[in-house]
Design an enzyme around this catalytic site. Structure first.
Site, PDB file in Angstrom:
ATOM      1  N   SER A   1       0.775  -1.258  -0.023  1.00 57.60           N
ATOM      2  CA  SER A   1       0.003   0.013  -0.112  1.00 57.60           C
ATOM      3  C   SER A   1       0.867   1.366   0.039  1.00 57.60           C
ATOM      4  CB  SER A   1      -1.136   0.053   1.164  1.00 57.60           C
ATOM      5  OG  SER A   1      -2.025  -0.937   1.048  1.00 57.60           O
TER       6      SER A   1
ATOM      7  N   GLU B   1       7.892 -10.970  -2.922  1.00 63.54           N
ATOM      8  CA  GLU B   1       6.442 -11.373  -2.447  1.00 63.54           C
ATOM      9  C   GLU B   1       6.115 -12.228  -3.627  1.00 63.54           C
ATOM     10  OE1 GLU B   1       3.731  -8.669  -0.755  1.00 63.54           O
ATOM     11  OE2 GLU B   1       5.273  -7.324  -0.610  1.00 63.54           O
TER      12      GLU B   1
ATOM     13  N   HIS C   1      28.886   5.957  -2.413  1.00 64.22           N
ATOM     14  CA  HIS C   1      29.743   6.624  -1.232  1.00 64.22           C
ATOM     15  C   HIS C   1      29.605   5.496  -0.257  1.00 64.22           C
ATOM     16  CE1 HIS C   1      29.588  10.584  -2.953  1.00 64.22           C
ATOM     17  NE2 HIS C   1      28.496  10.372  -3.390  1.00 64.22           N
TER      18      HIS C   1
ATOM     19  N   LYS D   1       1.371 -10.799  11.012  1.00 63.88           N
ATOM     20  CA  LYS D   1       0.375 -10.163  11.530  1.00 63.88           C
ATOM     21  C   LYS D   1      -0.695 -10.686  12.686  1.00 63.88           C
ATOM     22  CE  LYS D   1      -0.222  -7.365   7.428  1.00 63.88           C
ATOM     23  NZ  LYS D   1      -0.902  -7.099   6.221  1.00 63.88           N
TER      24      LYS D   1
HETATM   25  O1  PA5 Z   1       1.970  -6.960  -0.143  1.00 67.06           O
HETATM   26  C1  PA5 Z   1       1.319  -7.358   0.895  1.00 67.06           C
HETATM   27  O2  PA5 Z   1       0.567  -8.107   1.163  1.00 67.06           O
HETATM   28  C2  PA5 Z   1       1.895  -6.500   2.194  1.00 67.06           C
HETATM   29  O3  PA5 Z   1       3.021  -5.565   1.981  1.00 67.06           O
HETATM   30  C3  PA5 Z   1       0.547  -5.593   2.669  1.00 67.06           C
HETATM   31  O4  PA5 Z   1       0.379  -4.541   1.870  1.00 67.06           O
HETATM   32  C4  PA5 Z   1       1.091  -4.727   3.868  1.00 67.06           C
HETATM   33  O5  PA5 Z   1       1.463  -5.778   4.882  1.00 67.06           O
HETATM   34  C5  PA5 Z   1       0.126  -3.764   4.405  1.00 67.06           C
HETATM   35  O6  PA5 Z   1      -1.274  -4.452   4.217  1.00 67.06           O
HETATM   36  P1  PA5 Z   1      -2.295  -3.335   3.625  1.00 67.06           P
HETATM   37  O7  PA5 Z   1      -1.619  -3.136   2.300  1.00 67.06           O
HETATM   38  O8  PA5 Z   1      -3.502  -4.075   3.595  1.00 67.06           O
HETATM   39  O9  PA5 Z   1      -2.542  -2.071   4.464  1.00 67.06           O
END
Ligand code: PA5
Length: 357
Positions: free
Chosen positions: A55, A234, A250, A349
Site C-alpha cells: 500500500s 513477494e 559513497h 500479522k
Molecule cells: O503486499 C502485501 O501483502 C503487504 O506488503 C501489505 O501491503 C502490507 O502488509 C500492508 O497491508 P495493507 O496493504 O492491507 O495495508
C-alpha cells in the site's frame, strides 16, 4: 513444461490476471476518484502519505512523478508515529488496501488527533469505518486483490488528486490513450508473446538461483527499484535488495570486494531514466563498468526499453512497473511457486494479534 503450463500449474491464485489488469485498474480508479478531494498543501506544509508494504508503493511512485516540480514537501511514512513537525496544516493520506494494518490505523488516529487534513484510500476494513466515523474524505477501491496488485487503483487515486491540485497535468482522455499504450507494452510481456522477444521472460531465466540487486537513480525510478525488490520478495519468494544512486557509490560499492562466491550469486539490475541527473548517470556508468570486472552479473535497463521514441514520465514509470511485475511473475512460476500467497507476512500479522507464531 512450457511457460503456459507453468502458469496453469503454479499461478493458482491468478496473479497474472491481476497484473494484466493494470490498465483497467487505472481507468477504473480515474473514474471513481474525482470526488477524493483534500486541501492542497502549500509552502512548508507537507503532503504526508502513510502506508505499509504494497500500500506504500503508490505513494513512492507519485512522489517520484512530482518531486522535481511540486512546491510542497512530499513524505512517505511507514511506521507507527507521524514526525513532530506534521501539524494541522499538513495533508495526510492514509492508505491501507485491507484497511486493517495496525501501523496505518495508528497513523490515521494520530493525524486526526493533530487536526491534519486527512484522507483515506482503502478497500474497507477498520480504516474505512474510522474514516466514515470521522467524516474524512475517502476513496473506496474494490476489494479482493492482494494489496500489491491494487497498485493501479491506489496510485491513480493519488494521481487524480495531484491533477486536481494542478501539480501534474494530464486529462482523462490523455490518460485513456496512455493506458492503451501501456496495454501494448504489457502485450510484449505476456506469456503469449514470442518468448525470445519477451524481455521479462528472458531476464527471469537469468535470475534463476541469483539474488537480484536493483539499482536506480534518485529520480523517477527510485520507488520503482523498491517495487521490483518487493515483487521479487513477494511474488518470486526470493531475497532481493535495492539501493539508490548517487548515495550507493559513497559506501555500497566497497561491499563488492566481498568474496567471489557471494558476488557470483548476485545479479545487478541497473534501472536508468532519461531524466537521471548527469552526475547520477556518470556514477552509474562507472559502477557498471566496475561490476563487469567482477563475478557478479549485471544488466542495464532504460525506462524506454520497449522502443517508443520519447515516452512521457508517467508512461516510463508505468512501463517499468509492468516490466518488474512480469519478471517477478515469470521467476515465480519458473521456480514452481504460486506468486500470490504471502504466508510469512500473514503469520506475523497474526502473531501481533494473538501472540503466537
Ligand atoms: O503486499 C502485501 O501483502 C503487504 O506488503 C501489505 O501491503 C502490507 O502488509 C500492508 O497491508 P495493507 O496493504 O492491507 O495495508
Amino acid at each position: 513444461m512450457n511457460i503456459k503450463d507453468r502458469f496453469n500449474k503454479y499461478d493458482r491464485s491468478g496473479m497474472l490476471e491481476n497484473i494484466l489488469s493494470l490498465p483497467d485498474h487505472i481507468r477504473e480508479a480515474w473514474k471513481m476518484s474525482g470526488d477524493f478531494i483534500l486541501p492542497r498543501p502549500s509552502g512548508p506544509n507537507p503532503l504526508v502519505i502513510c502506508g505499509m508494504g504494497g500500500s506504500a508503493i503508490g505513494a513512492f511512485l507519485i512522489r517520484d512523478l512530482i518531486k522535481r516540480e511540486c512546491d510542497f514537501p512530499v513524505q512517505v511514512e511507514r511506521g507507527y508515529l507521524l514526525p513532530p513537525h506534521v501539524g494541522s496544516d499538513a495533508t495526510v493520506i492514509c492508505i491501507s488496501y485491507s484497511g486493517n494494518t495496525e501501523e496505518v490505523l495508528k497513523l490515521f488516529g494520530d493525524a486526526a488527533e493533530r487536526g491534519c487534513n486527512t484522507g483515506v484510500i482503502t478497500s474497507g476494513g477498520e480504516l474505512a469505518g474510522e474514516a466514515a466515523k470521522r467524516n474524512v474524505s475517502m476513496m473506496k477501491v474494490r476489494e479482493g486483490l492482494p494489496p500489491r496488485a491494487a497498485i493501479g487503483l491506489l496510485f491513480t487515486t493519488l494521481l487524480h488528486l495531484m491533477v486536481n491540485w494542478g501539480v501534474y497535468e494530464i486529462t482523462g482522455e490523455e490518460l485513456n490513450l496512455l493506458t492503451e499504450r501501456i496495454e501494448l507494452v504489457i502485450k510484449k510481456l505476456t506469456p503469449e508473446s514470442n518468448a525470445r522477444d519477451n524481455p521479462a521472460f528472458e531476464l527471469s531465466k537469468k535470475l534463476c538461483d541469483k539474488m537480484p540487486v536493483i539499482y536506480a537513480g534518485d529520480g523517477l525510478l527510485e520507488g520503482i527499484s523498491y517495487r521490483w525488490k518487493c515483487q521479487f520478495n513477494e511474488n518470486s519468494k526470493i531475497a532481493a535488495y535495492s539501493n539508490i544512486f548517487p548515495e550507493l557509490v559513497h559506501n555500497e560499492v566497497m561491499g563488492w570486494e566481498c568474496s567471489e562466491e557471494i558476488m557470483k550469486n548476485l545479479f545487478f539490475i541497473f534501472l536508468t531514466d532519461s531524466d537521471d541527473h548527469p552526475g547520477v548517470r556518470k556514477r552509474m556508468d562507472a559502477a557498471y563498468s566496475m561490476l563487469a570486472k567482477s563475478t557478479g552479473e549485471a544488466v542495464m535497463i532504460g525506462s524506454s526499453w520497449y522502443g517508443n521514441d520519447s515516452p512521457g514520465r508517467l508512461e516510463r514509470l508505468l512501463s517499468m512497473l509492468a516490466l518488474g511485475d512480469f519478471i517477478s511473475l515469470y521467476l515465480a512460476v519458473g521456480r514452481g511457486v504460486d506468486p500470490t500467497p504471502v504466508g510469512k507476512i500473514e503469520k506475523i500479522k497474526k502473531f501481533l494479534k494473538i501472540g503466537e507464531l
